[in-house]
Scaffold this active site. Sequence first.
Site, PDB file in Angstrom:
ATOM      1  N   GLY A  50       0.824  -1.194   0.000  1.00 10.30           N
ATOM      2  CA  GLY A  50       0.000   0.000   0.000  1.00 10.30           C
ATOM      3  C   GLY A  50       0.861   1.248   0.000  1.00 10.30           C
ATOM      4  O   GLY A  50       1.218   1.767   1.056  1.00 10.30           O
ATOM      5  N   ALA A  51       1.224   1.722  -1.193  1.00 10.53           N
ATOM      6  CA  ALA A  51       2.144   2.865  -1.299  1.00 10.53           C
ATOM      7  C   ALA A  51       1.375   4.172  -1.432  1.00 10.53           C
ATOM      8  O   ALA A  51       1.692   5.026  -2.258  1.00 10.53           O
ATOM      9  CB  ALA A  51       3.077   2.676  -2.494  1.00 10.53           C
ATOM     10  N   GLY A  52       0.354   4.330  -0.607  1.00 11.25           N
ATOM     11  CA  GLY A  52      -0.411   5.570  -0.601  1.00 11.25           C
ATOM     12  C   GLY A  52       0.291   6.644   0.197  1.00 11.25           C
ATOM     13  O   GLY A  52       1.517   6.793   0.113  1.00 11.25           O
TER      14      GLY A  52
ATOM     15  N   GLY B 106       2.476   5.070   3.324  1.00 10.06           N
ATOM     16  CA  GLY B 106       3.309   4.029   2.730  1.00 10.06           C
ATOM     17  C   GLY B 106       4.257   4.568   1.686  1.00 10.06           C
ATOM     18  O   GLY B 106       5.435   4.175   1.612  1.00 10.06           O
TER      19      GLY B 106
ATOM     20  N   ASN C  73      -4.514   2.791  11.735  1.00  6.87           N
ATOM     21  CA  ASN C  73      -5.219   3.577  12.735  1.00  6.87           C
ATOM     22  C   ASN C  73      -6.384   2.770  13.283  1.00  6.87           C
ATOM     23  O   ASN C  73      -6.947   1.906  12.602  1.00  6.87           O
ATOM     24  CB  ASN C  73      -5.757   4.872  12.121  1.00  6.87           C
TER      25      ASN C  73
ATOM     26  N   LYS D 131      -2.923   6.275  20.593  1.00  3.49           N
ATOM     27  CA  LYS D 131      -3.209   6.807  19.251  1.00  3.49           C
ATOM     28  C   LYS D 131      -4.705   6.898  19.022  1.00  3.49           C
ATOM     29  O   LYS D 131      -5.192   7.836  18.370  1.00  3.49           O
ATOM     30  CB  LYS D 131      -2.544   5.907  18.191  1.00  3.49           C
TER      31      LYS D 131
ATOM     32  N   ASN E 263      -6.857   9.852  17.510  1.00  6.95           N
ATOM     33  CA  ASN E 263      -7.684   9.612  16.324  1.00  6.95           C
ATOM     34  C   ASN E 263      -9.125  10.065  16.551  1.00  6.95           C
ATOM     35  O   ASN E 263      -9.719  10.771  15.723  1.00  6.95           O
ATOM     36  CB  ASN E 263      -7.705   8.131  15.958  1.00  6.95           C
TER      37      ASN E 263
ATOM     38  N   SER F  97      -6.851  11.908   7.792  1.00  7.85           N
ATOM     39  CA  SER F  97      -7.174  10.943   6.739  1.00  7.85           C
ATOM     40  C   SER F  97      -8.669  10.632   6.678  1.00  7.85           C
ATOM     41  O   SER F  97      -9.200  10.369   5.596  1.00  7.85           O
ATOM     42  CB  SER F  97      -6.382   9.647   6.939  1.00  7.85           C
TER      43      SER F  97
ATOM     44  N   GLU G  71     -12.650   4.333   7.785  1.00  2.67           N
ATOM     45  CA  GLU G  71     -12.349   3.493   8.946  1.00  2.67           C
ATOM     46  C   GLU G  71     -13.234   3.857  10.151  1.00  2.67           C
ATOM     47  O   GLU G  71     -12.780   3.904  11.285  1.00  2.67           O
ATOM     48  CB  GLU G  71     -10.876   3.650   9.316  1.00  2.67           C
TER      49      GLU G  71
END
Length: 332
Positions: free
Chosen positions: A7-9, A12, A102, A207, A211, A273, A285
């Site tokens: 996942g190179a978003g 990443g 997350n 976290k 969040n 995000s 999410e």
Amino acid sequence: MRVCIFGAGASGGHFAVRLARAGHDVSVLARGPHLAAIRDRGLKLRTGGEELSANVAASDTPGDFGPQDVVIVATKATALPAIATQIAPLVGKDTLVIFPQNGMTWWYPVGLPASHPTPPALPIFDLAKTFLAAMRPDQVIGGIIYSANEVEASGVIKNNSPEHNRLEVAAIAGREVPALSALRQEFERARILSPDPGDIRTAVWTKLVTNVSGSGLGFVTSSPSDGARKDRAMSEIYRRLAREMMAIASAHGYELGLDPEQLIAKLLHHKASMLQDYEQGRPMEIAEIMLAPLAFARAAKLSTPTLDTVAAIAAKLAKDRGLVGADVRVDV
């Protein structure tokens, strides 16, 4: 070190550029125009007035890369069901697999101390069987990301926190994995801060507080994360959310000792995000970040009126745009 970023978003892609420029053999798994751009022009990272580039191997098929030294699963939690069935080709007998999602994560009950209350039955916990068919529990590394990033264009990542980029990693079993110390040093060498977080579940709850209180509140008010610092009424709602979240963590065995005033002071001017996903029509999410703590509160018989309200609004907004599954519901 052979490192595959699944996942190179936003986050990443950032880590991929940093690790590749530090001399590691980096591959990434991506899709669509983003994958095409990485193959054609490499990855670009814009941060603090710099533009950094890296050429990395890129594919949409895990089998193209084979077993790695380290796999960083840098996708959203919503992508984990698909990844659980695809990750096996990347995992050898010594591979470390980092999960820095997350929200509440699939591995939370795996190796949970017997002295702690039994967590509620969350759908994400059902993924443990599939993931553990591909890796041993001692290969599973919990991760916590503190880094503000976004995909500015295909193949281009913008980092909005040039002085605040951190990836904390620790073993989920509570015992230090010998290779982790060296891995943290490699992250630091790549300009990714990586302190030892200690107990990883304490770090997950810490976290989650940020969040829910910052990202969740920013989402339902369509505001940057630091909006709570700039508005008196929102600051009070932030404090209430943080206190309720800390009470939930405490009821499940994790005393966080956080100061809401310090948390507010550290909020970044960044579109979190959750709000990015909502505006761009991507799966959200909500279940993992907003609703999972509610389930933990119900299991502990805690009253959480502020979380109830904000979570219900968040779920309604996401449902109205079809960005969460129809089975996602709020139990208030």
